[in-house]
Design a protein around this motif. Structure first.
Motif, PDB file in Angstrom:
ATOM      1  N   THR A   1      42.165 -51.733 -50.554  1.00  0.00           N
ATOM      2  CA  THR A   1      42.398 -51.108 -49.380  1.00  0.00           C
ATOM      3  C   THR A   1      43.437 -51.834 -48.319  1.00  0.00           C
ATOM      4  O   THR A   1      43.681 -52.909 -48.321  1.00  0.00           O
ATOM      5  N   ARG A   2      44.526 -51.023 -48.091  1.00  0.00           N
ATOM      6  CA  ARG A   2      45.340 -51.362 -47.367  1.00  0.00           C
ATOM      7  C   ARG A   2      45.149 -51.554 -45.718  1.00  0.00           C
ATOM      8  O   ARG A   2      44.219 -50.778 -45.303  1.00  0.00           O
ATOM      9  N   PRO A   3      45.752 -52.455 -44.903  1.00  0.00           N
ATOM     10  CA  PRO A   3      45.246 -52.458 -43.545  1.00  0.00           C
ATOM     11  C   PRO A   3      45.648 -51.100 -42.866  1.00  0.00           C
ATOM     12  O   PRO A   3      46.634 -50.236 -43.439  1.00  0.00           O
ATOM     13  N   LEU A   4      45.225 -50.904 -41.641  1.00  0.00           N
ATOM     14  CA  LEU A   4      45.463 -49.612 -40.963  1.00  0.00           C
ATOM     15  C   LEU A   4      47.420 -49.541 -40.674  1.00  0.00           C
ATOM     16  O   LEU A   4      47.961 -50.568 -40.367  1.00  0.00           O
ATOM     17  N   GLU A   5      47.756 -48.549 -41.014  1.00  0.00           N
ATOM     18  CA  GLU A   5      49.021 -48.183 -40.873  1.00  0.00           C
ATOM     19  C   GLU A   5      49.291 -46.837 -40.191  1.00  0.00           C
ATOM     20  O   GLU A   5      48.421 -46.092 -39.791  1.00  0.00           O
ATOM     21  N   ILE A   6      50.317 -46.676 -39.561  1.00  0.00           N
ATOM     22  CA  ILE A   6      50.646 -45.559 -38.653  1.00  0.00           C
ATOM     23  C   ILE A   6      51.789 -44.653 -39.672  1.00  0.00           C
ATOM     24  O   ILE A   6      52.667 -45.018 -40.010  1.00  0.00           O
ATOM     25  N   TYR A   7      51.264 -43.343 -40.082  1.00  0.00           N
ATOM     26  CA  TYR A   7      51.886 -42.413 -40.653  1.00  0.00           C
ATOM     27  C   TYR A   7      52.599 -41.427 -39.659  1.00  0.00           C
ATOM     28  O   TYR A   7      52.006 -40.767 -39.105  1.00  0.00           O
TER      29      TYR A   7
ATOM     30  N   ARG B   1      58.874 -38.835 -41.370  1.00  0.00           N
ATOM     31  CA  ARG B   1      58.599 -39.180 -42.480  1.00  0.00           C
ATOM     32  C   ARG B   1      58.473 -40.614 -43.255  1.00  0.00           C
ATOM     33  O   ARG B   1      59.160 -40.976 -43.872  1.00  0.00           O
ATOM     34  N   HIS B   2      57.785 -41.516 -42.089  1.00  0.00           N
ATOM     35  CA  HIS B   2      57.679 -42.859 -42.665  1.00  0.00           C
ATOM     36  C   HIS B   2      56.402 -43.442 -42.146  1.00  0.00           C
ATOM     37  O   HIS B   2      55.710 -42.828 -41.513  1.00  0.00           O
ATOM     38  N   ARG B   3      56.140 -44.668 -42.841  1.00  0.00           N
ATOM     39  CA  ARG B   3      54.768 -45.246 -42.203  1.00  0.00           C
ATOM     40  C   ARG B   3      55.091 -46.581 -41.764  1.00  0.00           C
ATOM     41  O   ARG B   3      56.344 -47.054 -41.923  1.00  0.00           O
ATOM     42  N   ILE B   4      54.555 -47.011 -40.488  1.00  0.00           N
ATOM     43  CA  ILE B   4      54.663 -48.448 -40.006  1.00  0.00           C
ATOM     44  C   ILE B   4      53.586 -49.213 -40.142  1.00  0.00           C
ATOM     45  O   ILE B   4      52.476 -48.930 -40.009  1.00  0.00           O
ATOM     46  N   THR B   5      53.750 -50.294 -40.851  1.00  0.00           N
ATOM     47  CA  THR B   5      52.862 -51.514 -41.167  1.00  0.00           C
ATOM     48  C   THR B   5      52.251 -52.145 -39.741  1.00  0.00           C
ATOM     49  O   THR B   5      53.056 -52.020 -38.789  1.00  0.00           O
TER      50      THR B   5
ATOM     51  N   ILE C   1      58.737 -48.125 -43.441  1.00  0.00           N
ATOM     52  CA  ILE C   1      58.678 -47.663 -44.845  1.00  0.00           C
ATOM     53  C   ILE C   1      58.987 -46.296 -45.086  1.00  0.00           C
ATOM     54  O   ILE C   1      57.920 -45.498 -44.544  1.00  0.00           O
ATOM     55  N   PRO C   2      60.033 -45.708 -45.761  1.00  0.00           N
ATOM     56  CA  PRO C   2      60.071 -44.150 -45.645  1.00  0.00           C
ATOM     57  C   PRO C   2      59.065 -43.820 -46.697  1.00  0.00           C
ATOM     58  O   PRO C   2      58.725 -44.196 -47.792  1.00  0.00           O
TER      59      PRO C   2
END
Length: 98
Positions: free
Chosen positions: A60-66, A71-75, A81-82
């Motif tokens: 399981t990854r921690p909560l991220e914003i997609y 078209r990227h996600r924010i850790t 990260i694109p």
């Protein structure tokens, strides 16, 4: 009037028992990996953003914003990260956005 109140109470109790069943994970196979969306919440302010917890091959990854618009996600650390061409971002933005 009493019958209506009893009926409404019965409906509310039944609805409350159904809601936990709706929390099942949404899983797909992507490039040979088992990918499950464990938790997802769409942003009310920015409707193109999803706050998501994803499980890849039982990790399981921690909560991220997609961010589906850019078209990227924010850790959680703030790294941007694109999306990969056929990865999880596409699953979240294209399949769940319907």
């Amino acid at each position: 009037m009493l019958k209506i109140i009893i009926l409404l109470g019965f409906i509310v109790l039944n609805w409350a028992t159904i809601i936990p069943l709706a929390k099942a994970e949404f899983c797909r196979q992507i490039n040979g990996h088992g990918v499950c969306v464990v938790k997802i919440k769409r942003s009310a302010k920015n409707y193109w953003e999803y706050r998501t917890v994803v499980k890849i091959d039982q990790e399981t990854r921690p909560l991220e914003i997609y961010n589906c618009r850019q078209r990227h996600r924010i850790t959680q650390e703030g790294n941007i990260i694109p999306f990969k061409g056929d990865g999880i971002g596409k699953l979240i933005c294209n399949v769940l956005n319907k």
